[in-house]
Design a protein around this motif. Structure first.
Motif, PDB file in Angstrom:
ATOM      1  N   ALA A 113       0.763  -1.164  -0.012  1.00  0.00           N
ATOM      2  CA  ALA A 113       0.057   0.082   0.033  1.00  0.00           C
ATOM      3  C   ALA A 113       0.846   1.192   0.003  1.00  0.00           C
ATOM      4  O   ALA A 113       0.256   2.393  -0.130  1.00  0.00           O
ATOM      5  CB  ALA A 113      -1.117   0.071   1.365  1.00  0.00           C
ATOM      6  N   LYS A 114       2.137   1.053   0.036  1.00  0.00           N
ATOM      7  CA  LYS A 114       3.244   2.405   0.004  1.00  0.00           C
ATOM      8  C   LYS A 114       2.944   3.060   1.314  1.00  0.00           C
ATOM      9  O   LYS A 114       2.892   4.259   0.906  1.00  0.00           O
ATOM     10  CB  LYS A 114       3.102   2.957  -1.182  1.00  0.00           C
ATOM     11  CG  LYS A 114       3.541   1.885  -2.554  1.00  0.00           C
ATOM     12  CD  LYS A 114       3.597   2.806  -3.646  1.00  0.00           C
ATOM     13  CE  LYS A 114       4.631   1.926  -4.771  1.00  0.00           C
ATOM     14  NZ  LYS A 114       4.092   0.577  -5.030  1.00  0.00           N
ATOM     15  N   ILE A 115       2.592   2.756   2.391  1.00  0.00           N
ATOM     16  CA  ILE A 115       2.493   3.454   3.617  1.00  0.00           C
ATOM     17  C   ILE A 115       3.845   4.246   3.802  1.00  0.00           C
ATOM     18  O   ILE A 115       4.712   3.683   3.898  1.00  0.00           O
ATOM     19  CB  ILE A 115       1.965   2.655   4.760  1.00  0.00           C
ATOM     20  CG1 ILE A 115       0.597   2.017   4.568  1.00  0.00           C
ATOM     21  CG2 ILE A 115       1.946   3.523   5.862  1.00  0.00           C
ATOM     22  CD1 ILE A 115      -0.660   2.844   4.192  1.00  0.00           C
ATOM     23  N   ALA A 158       4.434   7.918   8.486  1.00  0.00           N
ATOM     24  CA  ALA A 158       2.753   7.980   8.667  1.00  0.00           C
ATOM     25  C   ALA A 158       2.422   7.705  10.096  1.00  0.00           C
ATOM     26  O   ALA A 158       3.293   7.076  10.650  1.00  0.00           O
ATOM     27  CB  ALA A 158       2.414   6.785   7.805  1.00  0.00           C
ATOM     28  N   ALA A 159       1.768   8.428  10.612  1.00  0.00           N
ATOM     29  CA  ALA A 159       1.397   8.425  12.044  1.00  0.00           C
ATOM     30  C   ALA A 159       0.507   7.208  12.305  1.00  0.00           C
ATOM     31  O   ALA A 159      -0.517   6.770  11.616  1.00  0.00           O
ATOM     32  CB  ALA A 159       0.481   9.616  12.649  1.00  0.00           C
ATOM     33  N   HIS A 203      10.995  -1.795  10.673  1.00  0.00           N
ATOM     34  CA  HIS A 203      10.737  -1.852   9.314  1.00  0.00           C
ATOM     35  C   HIS A 203      10.779  -0.479   8.854  1.00  0.00           C
ATOM     36  O   HIS A 203      10.756  -0.240   7.581  1.00  0.00           O
ATOM     37  CB  HIS A 203       9.323  -2.304   9.205  1.00  0.00           C
ATOM     38  CG  HIS A 203       9.093  -2.945   7.977  1.00  0.00           C
ATOM     39  ND1 HIS A 203       9.486  -4.353   7.667  1.00  0.00           N
ATOM     40  CD2 HIS A 203       8.272  -2.612   6.927  1.00  0.00           C
ATOM     41  CE1 HIS A 203       9.077  -4.512   6.445  1.00  0.00           C
ATOM     42  NE2 HIS A 203       8.127  -3.534   5.740  1.00  0.00           N
ATOM     43  N   GLY A 204      11.156   0.479   9.612  1.00  0.00           N
ATOM     44  CA  GLY A 204      11.433   1.893   8.987  1.00  0.00           C
ATOM     45  C   GLY A 204      10.360   2.781   9.298  1.00  0.00           C
ATOM     46  O   GLY A 204      10.558   4.103   9.238  1.00  0.00           O
ATOM     47  N   TYR A 205       9.489   2.362  10.109  1.00  0.00           N
ATOM     48  CA  TYR A 205       8.255   3.588  10.456  1.00  0.00           C
ATOM     49  C   TYR A 205       8.834   4.371  11.419  1.00  0.00           C
ATOM     50  O   TYR A 205       9.361   3.640  12.656  1.00  0.00           O
ATOM     51  CB  TYR A 205       7.101   2.884  10.651  1.00  0.00           C
ATOM     52  CG  TYR A 205       6.693   2.247   9.489  1.00  0.00           C
ATOM     53  CD1 TYR A 205       5.839   3.039   8.259  1.00  0.00           C
ATOM     54  CD2 TYR A 205       6.518   0.773   9.061  1.00  0.00           C
ATOM     55  CE1 TYR A 205       5.445   2.427   7.127  1.00  0.00           C
ATOM     56  CE2 TYR A 205       6.258   0.349   7.920  1.00  0.00           C
ATOM     57  CZ  TYR A 205       5.459   1.073   7.113  1.00  0.00           C
ATOM     58  OH  TYR A 205       5.019   0.498   6.053  1.00  0.00           O
ATOM     59  N   THR A 206       8.570   5.613  11.654  1.00  0.00           N
ATOM     60  CA  THR A 206       9.284   6.387  12.462  1.00  0.00           C
ATOM     61  C   THR A 206       8.125   7.147  13.029  1.00  0.00           C
ATOM     62  O   THR A 206       8.544   8.091  14.529  1.00  0.00           O
ATOM     63  CB  THR A 206      10.283   7.509  11.922  1.00  0.00           C
ATOM     64  OG1 THR A 206       9.315   8.343  10.777  1.00  0.00           O
ATOM     65  CG2 THR A 206      11.288   6.766  10.951  1.00  0.00           C
ATOM     66  N   PHE A 238      -4.281  10.011  13.027  1.00  0.00           N
ATOM     67  CA  PHE A 238      -3.530   9.041  12.512  1.00  0.00           C
ATOM     68  C   PHE A 238      -3.838   8.511  11.175  1.00  0.00           C
ATOM     69  O   PHE A 238      -5.182   8.636  10.629  1.00  0.00           O
ATOM     70  CB  PHE A 238      -3.664   7.765  13.611  1.00  0.00           C
ATOM     71  CG  PHE A 238      -3.194   7.945  14.796  1.00  0.00           C
ATOM     72  CD1 PHE A 238      -1.682   7.480  15.147  1.00  0.00           C
ATOM     73  CD2 PHE A 238      -3.805   8.352  16.013  1.00  0.00           C
ATOM     74  CE1 PHE A 238      -1.175   7.790  16.283  1.00  0.00           C
ATOM     75  CE2 PHE A 238      -3.194   8.712  17.270  1.00  0.00           C
ATOM     76  CZ  PHE A 238      -2.043   8.311  17.178  1.00  0.00           C
ATOM     77  N   ASP A 239      -2.851   7.980  10.444  1.00  0.00           N
ATOM     78  CA  ASP A 239      -2.761   7.655   8.972  1.00  0.00           C
ATOM     79  C   ASP A 239      -3.258   6.020   9.175  1.00  0.00           C
ATOM     80  O   ASP A 239      -3.885   5.792   8.158  1.00  0.00           O
ATOM     81  CB  ASP A 239      -1.397   8.008   8.373  1.00  0.00           C
ATOM     82  CG  ASP A 239      -1.096   9.208   8.331  1.00  0.00           C
ATOM     83  OD1 ASP A 239      -1.751  10.006   7.571  1.00  0.00           O
ATOM     84  OD2 ASP A 239      -0.186   9.675   8.774  1.00  0.00           O
ATOM     85  N   VAL A 240      -2.812   5.315  10.051  1.00  0.00           N
ATOM     86  CA  VAL A 240      -3.044   3.971  10.140  1.00  0.00           C
ATOM     87  C   VAL A 240      -3.228   3.468  11.472  1.00  0.00           C
ATOM     88  O   VAL A 240      -2.649   4.051  12.510  1.00  0.00           O
ATOM     89  CB  VAL A 240      -1.872   2.980   9.473  1.00  0.00           C
ATOM     90  CG1 VAL A 240      -2.210   1.774   9.738  1.00  0.00           C
ATOM     91  CG2 VAL A 240      -1.295   3.704   8.176  1.00  0.00           C
ATOM     92  N   CYS A 241      -4.329   2.701  11.895  1.00  0.00           N
ATOM     93  CA  CYS A 241      -4.574   2.285  13.035  1.00  0.00           C
ATOM     94  C   CYS A 241      -4.570   0.542  12.991  1.00  0.00           C
ATOM     95  O   CYS A 241      -5.187   0.250  11.828  1.00  0.00           O
ATOM     96  CB  CYS A 241      -6.038   2.566  13.565  1.00  0.00           C
ATOM     97  SG  CYS A 241      -6.155   4.347  14.262  1.00  0.00           S
ATOM     98  N   ILE A 242      -3.806   0.031  13.966  1.00  0.00           N
ATOM     99  CA  ILE A 242      -3.730  -1.496  13.818  1.00  0.00           C
ATOM    100  C   ILE A 242      -4.595  -1.925  15.045  1.00  0.00           C
ATOM    101  O   ILE A 242      -4.191  -1.865  16.188  1.00  0.00           O
ATOM    102  CB  ILE A 242      -2.250  -1.825  13.724  1.00  0.00           C
ATOM    103  CG1 ILE A 242      -1.741  -1.183  12.513  1.00  0.00           C
ATOM    104  CG2 ILE A 242      -2.089  -3.310  13.694  1.00  0.00           C
ATOM    105  CD1 ILE A 242      -0.151  -1.319  12.281  1.00  0.00           C
ATOM    106  N   ASP A 243      -5.086  -3.088  15.037  1.00  0.00           N
ATOM    107  CA  ASP A 243      -5.753  -3.726  16.104  1.00  0.00           C
ATOM    108  C   ASP A 243      -5.585  -5.170  15.781  1.00  0.00           C
ATOM    109  O   ASP A 243      -5.982  -5.863  14.617  1.00  0.00           O
ATOM    110  CB  ASP A 243      -7.281  -3.545  16.254  1.00  0.00           C
ATOM    111  CG  ASP A 243      -7.818  -4.398  17.102  1.00  0.00           C
ATOM    112  OD1 ASP A 243      -7.362  -5.494  17.649  1.00  0.00           O
ATOM    113  OD2 ASP A 243      -8.998  -3.884  17.724  1.00  0.00           O
ATOM    114  N   LYS A 244      -4.965  -5.996  16.774  1.00  0.00           N
ATOM    115  CA  LYS A 244      -4.708  -7.568  16.472  1.00  0.00           C
ATOM    116  C   LYS A 244      -5.273  -8.035  18.056  1.00  0.00           C
ATOM    117  O   LYS A 244      -4.484  -8.334  19.045  1.00  0.00           O
ATOM    118  CB  LYS A 244      -3.263  -7.921  16.709  1.00  0.00           C
ATOM    119  CG  LYS A 244      -2.690  -7.518  15.390  1.00  0.00           C
ATOM    120  CD  LYS A 244      -1.142  -8.341  14.986  1.00  0.00           C
ATOM    121  CE  LYS A 244      -0.289  -7.900  16.030  1.00  0.00           C
ATOM    122  NZ  LYS A 244      -0.306  -9.083  16.979  1.00  0.00           N
TER     123      LYS A 244
END
Length: 249
Positions: free
Chosen positions: A87-89, A93-94, A112-115, A159-165
């Motif tokens: 998806a080229k996030i 990205a927040a 993975h490089g996310y800051t 936020f640009d992306v929210c993740i729920d596991k």
């Protein structure tokens, strides 16, 4: 942590009793949709359970450096990371990790490089454990907060992306008004995401159809991520569901 209340789910060929609120039931009333809490209440839906669990993991980490189990396994993290790559996030990205637990996914995201990473959990022991794990990996720029996601009242936004596991799973298992908790959760995700921001959810308690119904308002379905499947009685199903949504106003 492994999800003790996971139940096997069959695909759309299964009888209505097993998937009571699939795509064919979009005309159901709100009251009927809320009856989908067929997993029932569990201690896994209580703050006390998680505080005790993460307190034990915190003590273990301090003693031997073991971060504990990964919810849904390492493949669940790799699956989302592969989607983020496709998806080229952007790396800046927040990103919000909802119910961060031991912070393992924050570590993977950072490596993975996310800051621009934030993890939240309502368990103080979880927050302390995640901070310790991140510090051990020399990842001091990652934010971890003690936050009740259902009652964050504007504390989190943009936020640009929210993740729920597994967090929505746990909320669905609460003995204290799970119906209201699920509604508050959906609204909270809406509130914290930017317009056209992404929401990645992994669940062991809800089918694709049930999640599509639950997140039908304010979200656009993007794609289903491949997860392990099984065959039973001539039908094929998945033990875990992983979906991507986009926030739309």
């Amino acid at each position: 942590m492994s999800c003790g209340k996971c139940r096997r789910r069959l695909d759309s060929m299964e009888v209505a009793a097993e998937t009571p609120h699939g795509c064919e039931n979009t005309s159901d009333t709100e009251e009927e949709r809320d009856s989908d809490n067929d997993v029932g209440p569990s201690k896994l839906g209580t703050k006390e359970y998680w505080e005790d669990a993460y307190q034990k993991e915190l003590e273990t980490f301090k003693e031997i450096g073991d971060v504990g189990e990964i919810w849904f396994g390492e493949e669940s993290m790799s699956r989302v990371l592969r989607w983020m790559d496709k998806a080229k996030i952007p790396e800046n990205a927040a990103i919000l990790d909802i119910g961060t637990g031991n912070g393992a996914f924050l570590v993977e995201l950072a490596q993975h490089g996310y800051t621009n990473l934030t993890g939240i959990d309502y368990s103080p022991a979880s927050v302390q454990l995640a901070r310790n794990v991140l510090q051990a990996e020399d990842l001091t720029d990652v934010t971890v907060k003690e936050v009740d996601f259902l009652n964050c009242e504007g504390e989190l936004k943009g936020f640009d992306v929210c993740i729920d596991k597994g967090t929505f799973d746990a909320i669905s298992l609460t003995p204290d008004n799970a119906k209201e908790g699920k509604k508050l959760y959906v609204q909270a995700v809406k509130d914290v995401l930017k317009d056209k921001g992404f929401f990645a959810i992994t669940s062991c308690n809800w089918t694709k159809e049930q999640l599509l119904d639950r997140f039908s308002e304010g979200f656009e379905f993007v794609q289903e991520l491949p997860t392990p499947n099984f065959q039973f009685g001539g039908k094929t199903g998945n033990t875990v569901t992983a979906l991507i949504f986009k926030r739309v106003h």
